[in-house]
Scaffold this active site. Structure first.
Site, PDB file in Angstrom:
ATOM      1  N   ASP A   1     -24.215   2.344  28.338  1.00  0.00           N
ATOM      2  CA  ASP A   1     -24.569   3.229  27.697  1.00  0.00           C
ATOM      3  C   ASP A   1     -25.003   2.502  26.707  1.00  0.00           C
ATOM      4  O   ASP A   1     -24.717   1.847  25.322  1.00  0.00           O
ATOM      5  CB  ASP A   1     -23.100   4.019  27.043  1.00  0.00           C
ATOM      6  CG  ASP A   1     -23.211   5.419  26.140  1.00  0.00           C
ATOM      7  OD1 ASP A   1     -24.385   5.279  25.690  1.00  0.00           O
ATOM      8  OD2 ASP A   1     -22.773   5.484  25.727  1.00  0.00           O
TER       9      ASP A   1
ATOM     10  N   THR B   1     -28.473   8.257  25.012  1.00  0.00           N
ATOM     11  CA  THR B   1     -29.056   9.415  24.462  1.00  0.00           C
ATOM     12  C   THR B   1     -30.795   9.457  23.967  1.00  0.00           C
ATOM     13  O   THR B   1     -31.067   8.536  24.461  1.00  0.00           O
ATOM     14  CB  THR B   1     -28.548   9.646  22.814  1.00  0.00           C
ATOM     15  OG1 THR B   1     -28.423   8.199  21.949  1.00  0.00           O
ATOM     16  CG2 THR B   1     -27.030   9.816  22.834  1.00  0.00           C
TER      17      THR B   1
ATOM     18  N   GLU C   1     -32.145  26.237  36.906  1.00  0.00           N
ATOM     19  CA  GLU C   1     -31.353  25.629  37.316  1.00  0.00           C
ATOM     20  C   GLU C   1     -31.794  24.591  39.135  1.00  0.00           C
ATOM     21  O   GLU C   1     -32.331  25.459  39.772  1.00  0.00           O
ATOM     22  CB  GLU C   1     -30.486  26.330  37.907  1.00  0.00           C
ATOM     23  CG  GLU C   1     -29.515  26.621  36.943  1.00  0.00           C
ATOM     24  CD  GLU C   1     -28.283  27.621  36.962  1.00  0.00           C
ATOM     25  OE1 GLU C   1     -28.339  27.844  38.071  1.00  0.00           O
ATOM     26  OE2 GLU C   1     -28.003  28.441  36.242  1.00  0.00           O
TER      27      GLU C   1
ATOM     28  N   TYR D   1     -35.255  30.047  32.569  1.00  0.00           N
ATOM     29  CA  TYR D   1     -34.425  29.231  33.197  1.00  0.00           C
ATOM     30  C   TYR D   1     -34.677  28.603  34.658  1.00  0.00           C
ATOM     31  O   TYR D   1     -35.514  28.494  35.268  1.00  0.00           O
ATOM     32  CB  TYR D   1     -33.209  30.178  33.886  1.00  0.00           C
ATOM     33  CG  TYR D   1     -32.037  30.130  33.653  1.00  0.00           C
ATOM     34  CD1 TYR D   1     -30.920  29.533  33.810  1.00  0.00           C
ATOM     35  CD2 TYR D   1     -31.477  31.054  32.529  1.00  0.00           C
ATOM     36  CE1 TYR D   1     -29.474  29.243  33.005  1.00  0.00           C
ATOM     37  CE2 TYR D   1     -30.370  31.326  31.577  1.00  0.00           C
ATOM     38  CZ  TYR D   1     -29.522  30.264  32.165  1.00  0.00           C
ATOM     39  OH  TYR D   1     -27.918  29.838  31.687  1.00  0.00           O
TER      40      TYR D   1
ATOM     41  N   LYS E   1     -31.947   8.236  19.569  1.00  0.00           N
ATOM     42  CA  LYS E   1     -31.442   7.754  18.117  1.00  0.00           C
ATOM     43  C   LYS E   1     -32.681   6.920  18.098  1.00  0.00           C
ATOM     44  O   LYS E   1     -33.679   6.854  18.069  1.00  0.00           O
ATOM     45  CB  LYS E   1     -30.701   6.844  18.717  1.00  0.00           C
ATOM     46  CG  LYS E   1     -29.039   7.949  19.011  1.00  0.00           C
ATOM     47  CD  LYS E   1     -27.624   6.883  18.815  1.00  0.00           C
ATOM     48  CE  LYS E   1     -26.414   7.956  19.217  1.00  0.00           C
ATOM     49  NZ  LYS E   1     -26.327   8.175  19.825  1.00  0.00           N
TER      50      LYS E   1
ATOM     51  N   ARG F   1     -33.739  15.665  20.598  1.00  0.00           N
ATOM     52  CA  ARG F   1     -31.756  15.336  20.721  1.00  0.00           C
ATOM     53  C   ARG F   1     -31.704  15.401  22.058  1.00  0.00           C
ATOM     54  O   ARG F   1     -31.809  17.168  22.556  1.00  0.00           O
ATOM     55  CB  ARG F   1     -30.540  15.890  20.237  1.00  0.00           C
ATOM     56  CG  ARG F   1     -30.492  16.369  19.195  1.00  0.00           C
ATOM     57  CD  ARG F   1     -29.802  17.314  17.831  1.00  0.00           C
ATOM     58  NE  ARG F   1     -28.692  16.365  18.187  1.00  0.00           N
ATOM     59  CZ  ARG F   1     -28.401  15.161  16.890  1.00  0.00           C
ATOM     60  NH1 ARG F   1     -29.376  14.800  16.663  1.00  0.00           N
ATOM     61  NH2 ARG F   1     -27.111  13.687  17.202  1.00  0.00           N
TER      62      ARG F   1
HETATM   63  N1  PLP Z   1     -22.803   7.102  23.444  1.00  0.00           N
HETATM   64  C1  PLP Z   1     -22.147   6.197  22.843  1.00  0.00           C
HETATM   65  C2  PLP Z   1     -23.281   4.835  22.528  1.00  0.00           C
HETATM   66  C3  PLP Z   1     -23.071   6.468  21.202  1.00  0.00           C
HETATM   67  O1  PLP Z   1     -23.521   6.243  20.108  1.00  0.00           O
HETATM   68  C4  PLP Z   1     -23.447   8.345  21.130  1.00  0.00           C
HETATM   69  C5  PLP Z   1     -22.888   9.227  19.494  1.00  0.00           C
HETATM   70  O2  PLP Z   1     -23.109   8.504  18.357  1.00  0.00           O
HETATM   71  C6  PLP Z   1     -23.017   8.744  22.369  1.00  0.00           C
HETATM   72  C7  PLP Z   1     -22.851   8.486  23.304  1.00  0.00           C
HETATM   73  C8  PLP Z   1     -22.460  10.749  22.172  1.00  0.00           C
HETATM   74  O3  PLP Z   1     -24.010  11.266  22.157  1.00  0.00           O
HETATM   75  P1  PLP Z   1     -24.234  12.678  21.528  1.00  0.00           P
HETATM   76  O4  PLP Z   1     -23.523  12.550  20.568  1.00  0.00           O
HETATM   77  O5  PLP Z   1     -25.067  13.137  21.719  1.00  0.00           O
HETATM   78  O6  PLP Z   1     -23.128  13.547  22.702  1.00  0.00           O
END
Ligand code: PLP
Length: 433
Positions: free
Chosen positions: A206, A232, A53, A51, A235, A241
């Site tokens: 994002d 993320t 935090e 842990y 990918k 993950r």
């Molecule tokens: N943002 C985008 C553009 C995504 O394509 C995805 C997932 O496919 C996410 C966020 C969310 O990621 P997670 O599935 O890890 O929550």
């Protein structure tokens, strides 16, 4: 203390089956990849027991001297992997995944019911960018904030920036979100920056899908124009993950993003960070700075282009006419079939991809397209020639769907290829362990 196969043969056997499925199939889901053995070792390590935090040197638990060292290393590697100056950019590596990372940003910079604009889900955006239907606020983002999506120009398949500008001028969002889950082209960051500035909004990217491509500089760089960048890590980046949030260190619109975002992650929305994930992420981010990683990302894009070109040769309609990144979106509606059926047929031939809505779809339940991504099979050594073969196999699957001929008959070439791929060294890399 027993190993998994003795302690729990049931779970062990499920994992074995899944490993075999991953090994034998052509994995074309654009958001998936095969991470390395080294990353998996870190993720499966004793780091999961601790842990911690808080942030390095500011923890709510004792015994964190090694965890501090690890998180600081991970932060430094993340900034280096994306070519960022530590004086200008900060990072939080604790988000548990992409959707939590996004919600943490919203929590940091918005008040409940503030207005946001992200790409509409049926046009390629992600749920967490504010998706709602006329009947239901589907995503938590649309429950807690007022969402007005922007969309693609259906005639070009590109983001309709003129419409985004007009809508933003009226709607006056506090946040504009770039980034997508199914968009084969780069975003026009300079244009989005201009629109955000004109209405006094934050600009966030994002880059979940394309973060590997960004690190390798094979697509446009969102950091030049955005205030905040989320991603993320599993990918195209090929890590464990997880999620990350990058933020400008100087205040933006009067907000100290560093403290707002760090506080939103913890204690705002999360408790203890997943240190095993942070360990795996650090390993991935070291690799992301290597020449091999850059070569890999270049290959991801070349492979995707080869796939797109072959599909066009075969007469397919692609959203936006092609691709600049790791995915193509095929519009199957001109053929009178839908993505769900094609996904199913290809699944039976161990070709894994996903149905996807395409601009103009009437129903999200029966989407008119399929999304095909190149990162995973590129990790397993595929080059342009193999991606051309993949296009041909998909074509066979589509033909079978159209002819309703039966499930496997007529796909012998495809079966042969799979047998060859599994029995030869071709697919035998150490990437699946
Ligand atoms: N943002 C985008 C553009 C995504 O394509 C995805 C997932 O496919 C996410 C966020 C969310 O990621 P997670 O599935 O890890 O929550």
């Amino acid at each position: 203390d027993h190993g998994l196969c003795e302690a729990d043969p049931e779970v062990s056997s499920i994992i074995k089956k899944e490993k075999e499925r991953q090994f034998k199939s052509l994995e074309l889901i654009a958001s998936e990849n095969f991470t390395s053995r080294a990353v998996m070792e870190a993720v499966g390590s004793c780091l999961t027991n601790k842990y911690s935090e808080g942030l390095p040197d500011k923890r709510y638990y004792g015994g964190n001297e090694h965890i501090d060292e690890l998180e600081i290393l991970c932060q430094k590697r993340a900034l280096a992997a994306f070519h960022l100056d530590e004086k200008k950019w900060g990072i939080n590596v604790q988000p548990l995944s992409g959707s939590p990372a996004n919600f943490e940003v919203y929590t940091a910079i918005l008040n409940p019911h503030d207005r946001i604009m992200g790409l509409d889900l049926p046009h390629g955006g992600h749920l967490s960018h504010g998706f709602m239907t006329p009947k239901r606020r589907v995503s938590g983002t649309s429950i807690y904030f007022e969402s007005m999506p922007y969309r693609l120009d259906e005639s070009t398949g590109l983001v309709d920036y003129d419409m985004l500008e007009k809508t933003a001028t009226l709607f006056r969002p506090k946040l504009i979100i770039a980034g997508a889950s199914a968009y084969p082209r780069d975003f026009d960051y300079p244009r989005m920056r201009k629109i955000a500035d004109a209405v006094g909004a934050f600009l966030m990217m994002d880059m979940a899908h394309i973060s590997g491509l960004v690190a390798a500089s094979v697509v446009a760089n969102p950091f030049e124009y955005c205030d905040i960048v989320t991603t993320t890590t599993h990918k195209s980046l090929r890590g464990p993950r997880g999620g990350m949030i990058f933020f400008k260190k100087d205040p933006v619109l009067g907000v100290d993003l560093e403290s707002a975002i760090n506080n939103a992650v913890f204690p705002g929305l999360q408790g203890g960070p997943h240190n095993h994930t942070i360990g795996g992420l650090a390993v991935c981010l070291k690799h992301a700075q290597s020449p091999e990683f850059k070569a890999y990302q270049n290959q991801v894009v070349s492979n995707c282009r080869a796939l797109a070109n072959r599909l066009v040769e075969l007469g397919y309609t692609l959203v936006s006419g092609g691709t600049d990144n790791h995915l193509v979106l095929v519009d199957l509606r001109p053929l009178g079939i839908d993505g769900a059926r094609v996904e199913k047929i290809l699944d039976m031939a161990s070709i894994t991809l996903n149905k996807n809505s395409v601009p103009g779809d009437k129903s999200a339940l029966v989407p008119g397209g399929i999304r095909i991504g190149s990162p995973a099979m590129t990790t397993r050594g595929f080059k342009e020639k193999e991606f051309i073969a993949i296009a041909d196999f998909i074509h066979e699957g589509v033909q079978i769907t159209i002819d309703a001929k039966g499930l496997v008959s007529g796909s012998s070439k495809l079966q042969e290829f799979l047998k060859f791929a599994v029995s030869s060294d071709f697919l035998l890399t150490d990437k699946v362990s």
